[in-house]
Design a protein around this motif. Structure first.
Motif, mmCIF file in Angstrom:
data_model
loop_
_atom_site.group_PDB
_atom_site.id
_atom_site.type_symbol
_atom_site.label_atom_id
_atom_site.label_comp_id
_atom_site.label_asym_id
_atom_site.label_seq_id
_atom_site.Cartn_x
_atom_site.Cartn_y
_atom_site.Cartn_z
ATOM 1 N N ALA A 100 0.829 -1.204 0.000
ATOM 2 C CA ALA A 100 0.000 0.000 0.000
ATOM 3 C C ALA A 100 0.866 1.257 0.000
ATOM 4 C CB ALA A 100 -0.927 -0.007 1.213
ATOM 5 N N VAL A 101 1.922 1.256 0.797
ATOM 6 C CA VAL A 101 2.804 2.418 0.870
ATOM 7 C C VAL A 101 3.464 2.674 -0.480
ATOM 8 C CG1 VAL A 101 4.938 3.295 1.867
ATOM 9 C CG2 VAL A 101 3.210 2.275 3.349
ATOM 10 N N SER A 102 3.885 1.598 -1.137
ATOM 11 C CA SER A 102 4.551 1.754 -2.431
ATOM 12 C C SER A 102 3.617 2.333 -3.479
ATOM 13 C CB SER A 102 5.111 0.404 -2.906
ATOM 14 O OG SER A 102 4.069 -0.492 -3.218
ATOM 15 N N ARG A 103 2.301 2.121 -3.328
ATOM 16 C CA ARG A 103 1.340 2.685 -4.270
ATOM 17 C C ARG A 103 0.963 4.115 -3.919
ATOM 18 N NH1 ARG A 103 -1.441 -2.295 -3.605
ATOM 19 N NH2 ARG A 103 -2.839 -1.232 -2.169
ATOM 20 N N GLY A 104 1.385 4.584 -2.747
ATOM 21 C CA GLY A 104 1.007 5.916 -2.322
ATOM 22 C C GLY A 104 -0.427 6.020 -1.872
ATOM 23 N N ASP A 105 -0.954 4.965 -1.269
ATOM 24 C CA ASP A 105 -2.350 4.959 -0.838
ATOM 25 C C ASP A 105 -2.595 5.962 0.289
ATOM 26 O OD1 ASP A 105 -2.729 2.961 -2.622
ATOM 27 O OD2 ASP A 105 -3.345 1.439 -1.192
ATOM 28 N N ILE A 106 -3.855 6.327 0.451
ATOM 29 C CA ILE A 106 -4.288 7.178 1.551
ATOM 30 C C ILE A 106 -4.538 6.298 2.772
ATOM 31 C CG2 ILE A 106 -6.088 8.766 2.337
ATOM 32 C CD1 ILE A 106 -6.555 9.378 -0.687
ATOM 33 N N VAL A 107 -4.050 6.717 3.917
ATOM 34 C CA VAL A 107 -4.174 5.936 5.152
ATOM 35 C C VAL A 107 -5.338 6.491 5.980
ATOM 36 C CG1 VAL A 107 -3.036 5.156 7.263
ATOM 37 C CG2 VAL A 107 -1.723 5.409 5.149
ATOM 38 N N ILE A 108 -6.243 5.591 6.347
ATOM 39 C CA ILE A 108 -7.452 5.923 7.098
ATOM 40 C C ILE A 108 -7.374 5.247 8.466
ATOM 41 C CG2 ILE A 108 -9.974 5.865 7.050
ATOM 42 C CD1 ILE A 108 -8.799 7.271 4.635
ATOM 43 N N ALA A 109 -7.933 5.874 9.484
ATOM 44 C CA ALA A 109 -7.970 5.230 10.799
ATOM 45 C C ALA A 109 -9.291 5.535 11.492
ATOM 46 C CB ALA A 109 -6.810 5.692 11.675
ATOM 47 N N SER A 110 -9.715 4.606 12.330
ATOM 48 C CA SER A 110 -10.876 4.793 13.197
ATOM 49 C C SER A 110 -10.460 4.434 14.615
ATOM 50 C CB SER A 110 -12.040 3.905 12.742
ATOM 51 O OG SER A 110 -13.148 4.060 13.615
ATOM 52 N N TYR A 111 -10.866 5.274 15.580
ATOM 53 C CA TYR A 111 -10.397 5.087 16.949
ATOM 54 C C TYR A 111 -11.480 5.534 17.927
ATOM 55 C CZ TYR A 111 -6.851 5.222 20.745
ATOM 56 O OH TYR A 111 -6.107 5.006 21.886
ATOM 57 N N ASN A 112 -12.002 4.589 18.700
ATOM 58 C CA ASN A 112 -12.887 4.911 19.812
ATOM 59 C C ASN A 112 -11.998 5.208 21.014
ATOM 60 O OD1 ASN A 112 -14.573 4.877 22.097
ATOM 61 N ND2 ASN A 112 -16.013 3.463 21.136
ATOM 62 N N ILE A 113 -11.938 6.478 21.408
ATOM 63 C CA ILE A 113 -10.973 6.891 22.431
ATOM 64 C C ILE A 113 -11.524 6.759 23.855
ATOM 65 C CG2 ILE A 113 -9.846 8.427 20.777
ATOM 66 C CD1 ILE A 113 -11.132 10.790 22.246
ATOM 67 N N HIS A 114 -12.756 6.262 23.994
ATOM 68 C CA HIS A 114 -13.327 5.924 25.307
ATOM 69 C C HIS A 114 -13.261 7.104 26.267
ATOM 70 C CE1 HIS A 114 -14.916 3.147 28.188
ATOM 71 N NE2 HIS A 114 -13.871 3.177 28.983
ATOM 72 N N LYS A 115 -13.568 8.306 25.736
ATOM 73 C CA LYS A 115 -13.566 9.536 26.539
ATOM 74 C C LYS A 115 -12.214 9.755 27.229
ATOM 75 C CE LYS A 115 -18.503 8.893 27.297
ATOM 76 N NZ LYS A 115 -18.488 7.517 26.693
ATOM 77 N N CYS A 116 -11.152 9.248 26.599
ATOM 78 C CA CYS A 116 -9.770 9.425 27.071
ATOM 79 C C CYS A 116 -9.485 8.706 28.387
ATOM 80 C CB CYS A 116 -9.400 10.903 27.210
ATOM 81 S SG CYS A 116 -9.484 11.835 25.666
ATOM 82 N N VAL A 117 -10.318 7.737 28.730
ATOM 83 C CA VAL A 117 -10.084 6.932 29.934
ATOM 84 C C VAL A 117 -9.479 5.603 29.509
ATOM 85 C CG1 VAL A 117 -11.126 5.788 31.922
ATOM 86 C CG2 VAL A 117 -11.974 8.021 31.176
ATOM 87 N N GLY A 118 -8.291 5.305 30.032
ATOM 88 C CA GLY A 118 -7.572 4.106 29.627
ATOM 89 C C GLY A 118 -8.014 2.867 30.376
ATOM 90 N N THR A 119 -7.411 1.743 30.014
ATOM 91 C CA THR A 119 -7.729 0.476 30.672
ATOM 92 C C THR A 119 -7.238 0.449 32.116
ATOM 93 O OG1 THR A 119 -5.701 -0.476 29.739
ATOM 94 C CG2 THR A 119 -7.741 -0.817 28.513
ATOM 95 N N ASP A 120 -6.388 1.416 32.480
ATOM 96 C CA ASP A 120 -5.950 1.544 33.871
ATOM 97 C C ASP A 120 -6.865 2.466 34.665
ATOM 98 O OD1 ASP A 120 -5.317 3.913 32.636
ATOM 99 O OD2 ASP A 120 -3.190 3.895 33.168
#
Length: 300
Positions: free
Chosen positions: A44-64
């Motif tokens: 994908a990088v060699s083709r110059g693809d666009i990188v997409i991401a999805s992230y549920n940040i859980h209101k910034c509260v971590g697993t700790d």
């Protein structure tokens, strides 16, 4: 703006009970059929693809149990994506204030929040949904209220990138299967305006089932909910593919993986999902009018 919110407390009670049982069965099925990460990133990088991401940040509260927006910002910077959909980026109650330092993300990750009318005066997003963009122009934004017992929403954003036009639908679907099915149908209805842009549906779709029992089956054939599913939840031992990146046409998405780092495992209860899209190839196949090769949103 389309407002399809319904409140059905009686249905919620019985639905929750059914969901809890099927959720346990879903976990066992996921353990037995744990899906590997799709590893096509180098190509994908060699083709110059666009990188997409999805992230549920859980209101910034971590697993700790610690509230730490700085960790979330670090993970977003780690991902290095061109377009990032965030869920749970605002407080759920009270002032519903935004939880991230958007200026810090602009400086450090070079990502800018797509302008919307926030859900509240101090909020960042729409029902907690925020879309971050590295470069490109925003030609249109729609903010959708989705049906169901819980208040849920989605952003429909038309982008004009260097490669060409792209539509991004960033959503966070509900916990109840019946609600998710209705939300999927609503997303398809509002997307069916004949623009003909290659389209991405990204976000926490809250569905772990596959096949006909999946509430996401309503997305077929416009989106393929079985395409390149990767386990993203829970972050410490990911089993369930709750977070998705789906494309129309289906081959728009060329690779999908989880962003699994020590920091990501503690910053939220979800791991980010990272995907590459070959927009140039999709547009080339579609032709100059952007229609051929796409699954028609109106006739499907």
């Amino acid at each position: 703006m389309i407002d399809l919110i319904e409140h059905d407390a009686a249905a919620a009670g019985s639905g929750m009970a059914r969901t809890q049982g099927s959720f346990s069965a879903g976990i066992m099925a996921a353990i037995r059929k744990r899906r590997p990460t799709v590893v096509n990133r180098d190509a994908a990088v060699s083709r110059g693809d666009i990188v997409i991401a999805s992230y549920n940040i859980h209101k910034c509260v971590g697993t700790d149990g610690r509230f730490d927006p700085g960790r979330i910002a670090q993970v977003i910077t780690e991902i290095g994506a061109d377009i990032v959909a965030l869920q749970e980026a605002d407080q759920r109650f009270g002032e519903r204030a935004g939880l991230l330092d958007l200026e810090h993300l602009r400086r450090e990750a070079h990502l800018v929040s797509v302008p919307i009318s926030p859900f509240s005066e101090k909020g960042h997003g729409w029902h907690g949904n925020v879309l971050l963009l590295r470069e490109g122009a925003v030609s249109d934004v729609r903010q959708l209220n989705l049906p169901g017992v819980e208040p849920r929403g989605a952003l429909v954003v038309d982008l004009d990138l260097k490669v060409g036009p792209l539509r991004v639908i960033a959503a966070h679907l509900g916990l109840l299967r019946h609600s998710r099915a209705r939300q999927a149908e609503s997303i398809l209805r509002v997307a069916a305006d004949g623009v003909g842009r290659p389209t991405l549906l990204i976000g926490d779709l809250n569905e772990w089932r596959m096949g006909r029992r999946s509430s996401l089956s309503f997305l077929s054939p416009i989106f393929d909910p079985t395409h390149a599913t990767v386990a993203s939840f829970p972050s410490r031992f990911p089993l369930l593919p709750l977070d998705r990146v789906l494309g129309n046409p289906h081959h728009l998405v060329t690779s999908v993986s989880v962003h699994d780092t020590p920091l990501a495992r503690v910053a939220s209860d979800h791991l980010p999902v990272k995907a590459s899209i070959d927009l140039k190839a999709a547009l080339k196949e579609a032709g100059t009018d952007g229609r051929a090769g796409l699954i028609d949103l109106e006739s499907a």
